[in-house]
Design a protein around this motif. Structure first.
Motif, PDB file in Angstrom:
ATOM      1  N   UNK A   1       4.614   8.015  -3.226  1.00 10.70           N
ATOM      2  CA  UNK A   1       5.453   7.136  -2.444  1.00 10.70           C
ATOM      3  C   UNK A   1       4.877   5.761  -2.225  1.00 10.70           C
ATOM      4  N   UNK A   2       5.565   5.020  -1.370  1.00 10.46           N
ATOM      5  CA  UNK A   2       5.176   3.666  -0.987  1.00 10.46           C
ATOM      6  C   UNK A   2       5.177   3.620   0.529  1.00 10.46           C
ATOM      7  N   UNK A   3       4.116   3.058   1.114  1.00  6.93           N
ATOM      8  CA  UNK A   3       4.029   3.053   2.572  1.00  6.93           C
ATOM      9  C   UNK A   3       3.414   1.765   3.091  1.00  6.93           C
ATOM     10  N   UNK A   4       3.640   1.512   4.372  1.00  8.90           N
ATOM     11  CA  UNK A   4       3.057   0.384   5.089  1.00  8.90           C
ATOM     12  C   UNK A   4       2.566   0.935   6.417  1.00  8.90           C
ATOM     13  N   UNK A   5       1.423   0.471   6.862  1.00 11.03           N
ATOM     14  CA  UNK A   5       0.918   0.964   8.139  1.00 11.03           C
ATOM     15  C   UNK A   5      -0.372   0.302   8.527  1.00 11.03           C
TER      16      UNK A   5
END
Length: 150
Positions: A139-143
């Motif tokens: 997946x692709x994530x931001x955090x």
């Protein structure tokens, strides 16, 4: 009156020069490099969460045990573990500057043997991470990647 104004202007310019020199000195002082060794495990199903621990060692002799937490969101799914991860932290004055939240964005893909390589930032401080482990992660994530005192 003119002499007084000129005196005030000279004082203001001297103070401004001193502040600029102090700011430059602070930037020049931020030349300590630190290394992070860590283990991390987590999961993601839209929401991403991971926890771990590690040790930071700086080239000025300072050392600290740390707790790591990763929180974020995005289009992700999986469960993973990073063993013997490594990080390089640059542009700090001391080990105290490494603590806090780093901005994280990434794309993950792995089955059985997972890998991670990311560059994170916290103001002027940079954290380059690398590690391998096991699990499934896609997946692709931001955090945020947080380094805290235990």
């Amino acid at each position: 009156m003119i002499k007084r104004s000129m005196g005030m202007m000279a004082l203001v310019l001297a103070m401004a020069g001193g502040m600029a020199a102090t700011g430059s000195a602070r930037a020049a002082d931020a030349n300590v490099d630190c290394n992070l060794r860590f283990n991390l495990s987590g999961w993601s199903i839209i929401y991403k969460h991971a926890e771990g621990s590690g040790t930071i060692t700086c080239d000025n002799g300072q050392k600290a045990s740390v707790k790591i937490e990763v929180i974020g969101g995005g289009l992700t799914a999986g469960k993973y573990r990073i063993d013997n991860g490594k990080g390089e932290i640059s542009h700090v004055r001391s080990v105290d500057d490494v603590f806090g939240d780093y901005v994280q964005a990434g794309a993950e893909a792995g089955v059985v043997k997972s890998g991670q390589a990311q560059l994170l930032t916290k103001g002027d401080t940079s954290l380059a991470l690398a590690g391998t482990g096991e699990g499934v992660n896609l997946g692709v994530s931001v955090g945020k990647f947080s380094i805290k005192r235990p």
